[in-house]
Design a protein around this motif. Sequence first.
Motif, PDB file in Angstrom:
ATOM      1  N   LEU A  70       0.827  -1.200   0.000  1.00  0.00           N
ATOM      2  CA  LEU A  70       0.000   0.000   0.000  1.00  0.00           C
ATOM      3  C   LEU A  70       0.863   1.252   0.000  1.00  0.00           C
ATOM      4  O   LEU A  70       0.570   2.217  -0.691  1.00  0.00           O
ATOM      5  N   GLN A  71       1.978   1.231   0.771  1.00  0.00           N
ATOM      6  CA  GLN A  71       2.875   2.380   0.803  1.00  0.00           C
ATOM      7  C   GLN A  71       3.522   2.584  -0.556  1.00  0.00           C
ATOM      8  O   GLN A  71       3.643   3.700  -1.032  1.00  0.00           O
ATOM      9  N   MET A  72       3.963   1.475  -1.185  1.00  0.00           N
ATOM     10  CA  MET A  72       4.607   1.579  -2.488  1.00  0.00           C
ATOM     11  C   MET A  72       3.615   2.106  -3.519  1.00  0.00           C
ATOM     12  O   MET A  72       3.941   2.968  -4.319  1.00  0.00           O
ATOM     13  N   THR A  73       2.401   1.583  -3.485  1.00  0.00           N
ATOM     14  CA  THR A  73       1.386   2.016  -4.424  1.00  0.00           C
ATOM     15  C   THR A  73       1.052   3.489  -4.203  1.00  0.00           C
ATOM     16  O   THR A  73       0.929   4.236  -5.160  1.00  0.00           O
ATOM     17  N   SER A  74       0.942   3.906  -2.947  1.00  0.00           N
ATOM     18  CA  SER A  74       0.619   5.308  -2.684  1.00  0.00           C
ATOM     19  C   SER A  74       1.792   6.216  -3.047  1.00  0.00           C
ATOM     20  O   SER A  74       1.584   7.353  -3.446  1.00  0.00           O
ATOM     21  N   ALA A  75       3.019   5.724  -2.932  1.00  0.00           N
ATOM     22  CA  ALA A  75       4.185   6.512  -3.339  1.00  0.00           C
ATOM     23  C   ALA A  75       4.247   6.636  -4.859  1.00  0.00           C
ATOM     24  O   ALA A  75       4.658   7.665  -5.391  1.00  0.00           O
ATOM     25  N   LEU A  76       3.837   5.595  -5.559  1.00  0.00           N
ATOM     26  CA  LEU A  76       3.844   5.603  -7.022  1.00  0.00           C
ATOM     27  C   LEU A  76       2.621   6.296  -7.610  1.00  0.00           C
ATOM     28  O   LEU A  76       2.641   6.674  -8.778  1.00  0.00           O
ATOM     29  N   LYS A  77       1.571   6.466  -6.827  1.00  0.00           N
ATOM     30  CA  LYS A  77       0.289   6.932  -7.347  1.00  0.00           C
ATOM     31  C   LYS A  77       0.368   8.236  -8.144  1.00  0.00           C
ATOM     32  O   LYS A  77      -0.140   8.282  -9.259  1.00  0.00           O
ATOM     33  N   PRO A  78       0.998   9.306  -7.653  1.00  0.00           N
ATOM     34  CA  PRO A  78       1.041  10.537  -8.460  1.00  0.00           C
ATOM     35  C   PRO A  78       1.762  10.340  -9.803  1.00  0.00           C
ATOM     36  O   PRO A  78       1.323  10.865 -10.831  1.00  0.00           O
ATOM     37  N   TYR A  79       2.841   9.581  -9.785  1.00  0.00           N
ATOM     38  CA  TYR A  79       3.601   9.275 -11.004  1.00  0.00           C
ATOM     39  C   TYR A  79       2.744   8.501 -11.996  1.00  0.00           C
ATOM     40  O   TYR A  79       2.640   8.858 -13.168  1.00  0.00           O
ATOM     41  N   LEU A  80       2.080   7.453 -11.521  1.00  0.00           N
ATOM     42  CA  LEU A  80       1.245   6.629 -12.395  1.00  0.00           C
ATOM     43  C   LEU A  80      -0.005   7.375 -12.859  1.00  0.00           C
ATOM     44  O   LEU A  80      -0.437   7.198 -14.001  1.00  0.00           O
ATOM     45  N   ASP A  81      -0.566   8.213 -11.995  1.00  0.00           N
ATOM     46  CA  ASP A  81      -1.729   9.022 -12.394  1.00  0.00           C
ATOM     47  C   ASP A  81      -1.370   9.991 -13.519  1.00  0.00           C
ATOM     48  O   ASP A  81      -2.149  10.194 -14.452  1.00  0.00           O
ATOM     49  N   CYS A  82      -0.190  10.579 -13.429  1.00  0.00           N
ATOM     50  CA  CYS A  82       0.264  11.504 -14.470  1.00  0.00           C
ATOM     51  C   CYS A  82       0.467  10.766 -15.791  1.00  0.00           C
ATOM     52  O   CYS A  82       0.066  11.254 -16.849  1.00  0.00           O
ATOM     53  N   ILE A  83       1.064   9.576 -15.728  1.00  0.00           N
ATOM     54  CA  ILE A  83       1.261   8.766 -16.937  1.00  0.00           C
ATOM     55  C   ILE A  83      -0.088   8.382 -17.530  1.00  0.00           C
ATOM     56  O   ILE A  83      -0.286   8.468 -18.747  1.00  0.00           O
ATOM     57  N   LYS A  84      -1.029   7.986 -16.669  1.00  0.00           N
ATOM     58  CA  LYS A  84      -2.350   7.577 -17.143  1.00  0.00           C
ATOM     59  C   LYS A  84      -3.067   8.732 -17.842  1.00  0.00           C
ATOM     60  O   LYS A  84      -3.643   8.555 -18.922  1.00  0.00           O
ATOM     61  N   ALA A  85      -3.017   9.918 -17.256  1.00  0.00           N
ATOM     62  CA  ALA A  85      -3.672  11.084 -17.859  1.00  0.00           C
ATOM     63  C   ALA A  85      -3.013  11.453 -19.192  1.00  0.00           C
ATOM     64  O   ALA A  85      -3.702  11.765 -20.168  1.00  0.00           O
ATOM     65  N   THR A  86      -1.698  11.391 -19.237  1.00  0.00           N
ATOM     66  CA  THR A  86      -0.980  11.726 -20.466  1.00  0.00           C
ATOM     67  C   THR A  86      -1.270  10.699 -21.556  1.00  0.00           C
ATOM     68  O   THR A  86      -1.471  11.059 -22.718  1.00  0.00           O
ATOM     69  N   LEU A  87      -1.296   9.426 -21.186  1.00  0.00           N
ATOM     70  CA  LEU A  87      -1.620   8.370 -22.157  1.00  0.00           C
ATOM     71  C   LEU A  87      -3.052   8.510 -22.673  1.00  0.00           C
ATOM     72  O   LEU A  87      -3.299   8.321 -23.866  1.00  0.00           O
ATOM     73  N   ARG A  96      -9.865  -2.593 -31.969  1.00  0.00           N
ATOM     74  CA  ARG A  96     -10.171  -3.938 -31.482  1.00  0.00           C
ATOM     75  C   ARG A  96     -10.305  -4.019 -29.967  1.00  0.00           C
ATOM     76  O   ARG A  96     -10.952  -4.927 -29.455  1.00  0.00           O
ATOM     77  N   MET A  97      -9.685  -3.093 -29.246  1.00  0.00           N
ATOM     78  CA  MET A  97      -9.677  -3.146 -27.779  1.00  0.00           C
ATOM     79  C   MET A  97     -10.121  -1.799 -27.208  1.00  0.00           C
ATOM     80  O   MET A  97     -10.082  -0.785 -27.891  1.00  0.00           O
ATOM     81  N   TRP A  98     -10.476  -1.804 -25.927  1.00  0.00           N
ATOM     82  CA  TRP A  98     -10.871  -0.574 -25.257  1.00  0.00           C
ATOM     83  C   TRP A  98      -9.641   0.215 -24.850  1.00  0.00           C
ATOM     84  O   TRP A  98      -8.692  -0.330 -24.292  1.00  0.00           O
ATOM     85  N   ILE A 102      -4.617   1.245 -21.456  1.00  0.00           N
ATOM     86  CA  ILE A 102      -3.886   2.152 -20.568  1.00  0.00           C
ATOM     87  C   ILE A 102      -3.779   1.558 -19.171  1.00  0.00           C
ATOM     88  O   ILE A 102      -2.710   1.595 -18.551  1.00  0.00           O
ATOM     89  N   ASP A 103      -4.856   0.958 -18.679  1.00  0.00           N
ATOM     90  CA  ASP A 103      -4.815   0.290 -17.376  1.00  0.00           C
ATOM     91  C   ASP A 103      -3.809  -0.858 -17.372  1.00  0.00           C
ATOM     92  O   ASP A 103      -3.127  -1.089 -16.370  1.00  0.00           O
ATOM     93  N   PHE A 104      -3.698  -1.572 -18.497  1.00  0.00           N
ATOM     94  CA  PHE A 104      -2.713  -2.656 -18.605  1.00  0.00           C
ATOM     95  C   PHE A 104      -1.291  -2.110 -18.448  1.00  0.00           C
ATOM     96  O   PHE A 104      -0.479  -2.678 -17.710  1.00  0.00           O
ATOM     97  N   ILE A 105      -0.983  -1.002 -19.112  1.00  0.00           N
ATOM     98  CA  ILE A 105       0.363  -0.419 -19.017  1.00  0.00           C
ATOM     99  C   ILE A 105       0.647   0.051 -17.599  1.00  0.00           C
ATOM    100  O   ILE A 105       1.728  -0.194 -17.051  1.00  0.00           O
ATOM    101  N   ILE A 106      -0.331   0.698 -16.973  1.00  0.00           N
ATOM    102  CA  ILE A 106      -0.155   1.173 -15.595  1.00  0.00           C
ATOM    103  C   ILE A 106       0.029  -0.006 -14.642  1.00  0.00           C
ATOM    104  O   ILE A 106       0.927  -0.003 -13.795  1.00  0.00           O
TER     105      ILE A 106
END
Length: 180
Positions: free
Chosen positions: A9-26, A135-137, A142-146
């Motif tokens: 949970l700590q690792m995920t919460s530490a990565l969350k802003p980074y991954l959220d930014c990647i998700k929005a950009t993608l 062919r795909m959603w 994007i969720d797969f990459i994240i």
Amino acid sequence: HISTTTTNLQMTSALKPYLDCIKATLTASACLQNFPSQVVERHNKPEIEGKLSKELILNPVTVSRNEKELCLIEPSINSVRVSIKIKQSDELETILCHKFTQFLMQRAEQFIIMRRKAVEGYDISFLITHAHLERMWKHKLIDFIIQFMEDIDKEISGMKIAINARARVVATEFVRQFAA
């Protein structure tokens, strides 16, 4: 078990802003359309790979968590290339990352969007074309990459812990031979 869950949970919460930014950009970059080649008749190649028409390539975006953990997103009119540099804090993590990504890239056709060869300076790359989005959603890709980015960090950390534990046992047995 509880400490492992807390650590995840700590690792995920530490990565969350980074991954959220990647998700929005993608999400913004993955607005792709069918666009045949302007150079070769009846060809429909990913423009980001060929780079034959500069006007069809958009500005690349680099999302960086730190200097060792980067994500390069290169959009074009009909494709997006996502390149990931995985965190490698020591030599063991570098070796594990290289072996693990090589293993995955050898099986790239099973991942559909994974490239067999990463972009120079990055560990692994994905290529999303307009055909994939037909062919795909988009949100599932994007969720797969994240999810992949989250899981690869966990896998490499887990392998490092297992190797260190095994090395500790071997060293203990080795020293025990001299003590006896």
